[in-house]
Design an enzyme around this catalytic site. Structure first.
Site, PDB file in Angstrom:
ATOM      1  N   LYS A 152       0.809  -1.157  -0.042  1.00 14.46           N
ATOM      2  CA  LYS A 152      -0.091  -0.005   0.185  1.00 14.46           C
ATOM      3  C   LYS A 152       0.856   1.266   0.010  1.00 14.46           C
ATOM      4  O   LYS A 152       2.021   1.087   0.310  1.00 14.46           O
ATOM      5  CB  LYS A 152      -0.886   0.112   1.293  1.00 14.46           C
ATOM      6  N   HIS A 244      -6.608  -0.164   6.096  1.00 14.01           N
ATOM      7  CA  HIS A 244      -6.613  -0.980   7.373  1.00 14.01           C
ATOM      8  C   HIS A 244      -7.997  -1.259   7.977  1.00 14.01           C
ATOM      9  O   HIS A 244      -8.631  -2.229   8.062  1.00 14.01           O
ATOM     10  CB  HIS A 244      -5.604  -0.742   8.304  1.00 14.01           C
TER      11      HIS A 244
END
Length: 500
Positions: A152, A244
């Site tokens: 990410k 997340h």
């Protein structure tokens, strides 16, 4: 335990912090626990000038500094390490990589060149490296599988995420792409699924009929540390919330998959994220709180404001806190609010999910009915706590709030893989269950894009002192609904008082 096919692991960004702090230690542990194949090699690639021996020495030193190592195992592991200096932006340079991979295939007697490419690089190279690999046929699976791991962030906003996906899909098929979110590699995140779907006492209650609301907290005590320059262009929304915490929310909210495999699991996760209720202008004004930490003294230590951190602009309006009330528009969750918060410089480091059940409708206990809740602690002090009511000793039927808990540390005889160990092993075995799929990533960006646009509003940012639980406006998100955030202590169960 499944051992993967013989392979070569190519790490782009091999001289970077992620490689020596996370990736090489994870691969060392997998090797030490006999979870890597008998014939494998690790090839580091970056611009820095090393040869095989100097790179091995650097990695040996890093491993010794980070943890205790067995000298014999460490030496044996490092014999599998190799290095290729390369300008990763120059397509012509990749001919060196082809030659090096051919040499390794001969040395390790690899009948098929199964290759895992790990992009531990700046995001600006996520579109460049796949195109260069494809230009030299290194995406071709006719002589063994080829897989691509991307760290990410998967884009900066909805438009860039869509463009990045378009670029990568020109050269690699979706089944070859593994978008890594280390949160999904945590045992306690995966345990959400087992807890829900393997226990008949939970799944029938896991819906709007019995659940009042859900909290998800991702709190950090640290500030931006040395990452001020990066973080000022990112903020809490991009750094934590969009990836997340929305992935954790999807685990909480998903329907039961038909099987525990990549396709079934990721289908259900995508459905949840695509069902997130779009945020209106009114939602952005009333149900969203963005904050930025200000200077304070915490336990005798002076902590500077965010704007005084190295690399941060003096007039920065980057958020270090996000609090949001949101909904999932489907049959299971209609009308149940999800309160999600994340922030830096909060009182402690903790990530947890709290499921608040509705109070009993029994008239005899209407006034003093306990609040049943299930606390799922992801980090630290990983575990699960249930709170419910029992009769208080003595006359009458006064209800006492009590708890039962389970700590993962009680399974000390079982060695748990770290998040990176688990995800690397899954990628080597071709198991994409815990990796993000493109439709889920795009659904996350689609949901948060209105927030990214709203951040430009000069009245959209509130201050909060370091060491507090965020702006007071975040408390008001729940207080308006006659609710309040759970006070998450360092310890899972000590919720009445905890000296942070």
């Amino acid at each position: 335990m499944t051992i993967s096919d013989n392979n070569t692991i190519v790490i782009f960004g091999a001289s970077g912090d992620l490689t020596y702090r996370k990736l090489i230690p994870a691969l060392y542990h997998l090797y030490a626990s006999n979870q890597l194949p008998s014939s494998f090699s690790i090839l580091g690639v970056s611009r820095t000038q090393y040869d095989d021996e100097s790179y091995r020495e650097k990695m040996k030193q890093s491993l010794r500094e980070l943890e205790k190592t067995d000298p014999e195992i460490l030496d044996a592991f490092c014999h599998h390490l190799h290095y290729q200096a390369l300008n990763t932006s120059d397509v012509d340079e990749y001919s060196k990589l082809v030659c090096k991979l051919d040499q390794l295939a001969d040395k390790y007697q690899l009948e098929q060149q199964n290759t895992l490419f790990y992009l531990a690089t700046p995001p600006s190279l996520y579109g460049v490296i796949p195109s260069c690999l494809a230009a030299h046929g290194l995406n071709d699976e006719s002589n063994g599988w080829k897989r691509l791991i991307i760290e990410k962030p998967f884009g900066y906003d909805l438009a860039s995420a869509l463009e990045l996906g378009k670029q990568i899909h020109q050269y690699f098929e979706e089944h070859q792409i593994y978008r890594i979110d280390h949160y999904l590699g945590k045992e306690t995140v995966q345990n959400l699924l087992v807890l829900r779907f393997s226990n008949v006492m939970f799944e029938p209650l896991w819906n709007r009929n019995f659940i009042d609301y859900v909290e998800i907290t991702g709190s950090e005590f640290l500030g931006v540390e040395e990452r001020g320059g990066y973080y000022d262009g990112s903020g809490a929304m991009r750094d934590m919330f969009q990836n997340h915490l929305l992935q954790v929310l999807a685990m909480v909210g998903m329907e039961s998959p038909s099987a525990i495999n990549a396709d079934s699991m990721r289908d259900e996760i995508a459905k949840v994220l695509q069902s997130l209720q779009p945020l209106t202008e009114q939602d952005l004004r009333n149900n969203l709180v963005l904050g930025q930490y200000t200077e304070s003294e915490v336990r005798g230590q002076f902590l500077p404001s965010y704007r005084d951190e190295q690399g941060v602009a003096d007039d920065s309006r980057t958020e270090t806190y996000v609090g949001l009330k949101m909904f999932i528009n489907n049959w299971r969750w209609n009308g149940v609010p999800f309160y999600v918060r994340t922030g830096k410089r909060l009182p402690t480091r903790v990530t947890e999910v709290v499921v608040h059940f509705k109070k009993t409708p029994h008239p005899a206990f209407a006034e003093n009915a306990p609040e049943n809740k299930l606390v799922i602690r992801i980090q630290p002090d990983e575990g699960i706590q249930m709170r419910f009511g029992l009769k208080e000793p003595g006359s009458g039927f006064n209800v006492k709030d009590v708890s039962m808990d389970f700590h993962y540390q009680s399974l000390a005889e079982t060695q748990m893989l770290t998040a990176y160990e688990r995800l690397l092993l899954d990628a080597l075995n071709g198991d994409a269950t815990l990796f993000a799929r493109s439709d889920a990533v795009n659904a996350c960006w689609k949901f948060v894009q209105p927030i990214l646009d709203f951040k430009q509003d000069p009245q959209a940012l509130f201050g909060y002192a370091c060491g507090t639980w965020g702006p007071k406006e975040a408390d008001q998100l729940l207080e308006r609904d006659n609710r309040k955030w759970r006070f998450p202590c360092k310890n899972l169960t000590d919720t009445d008082y905890c000296e942070l």
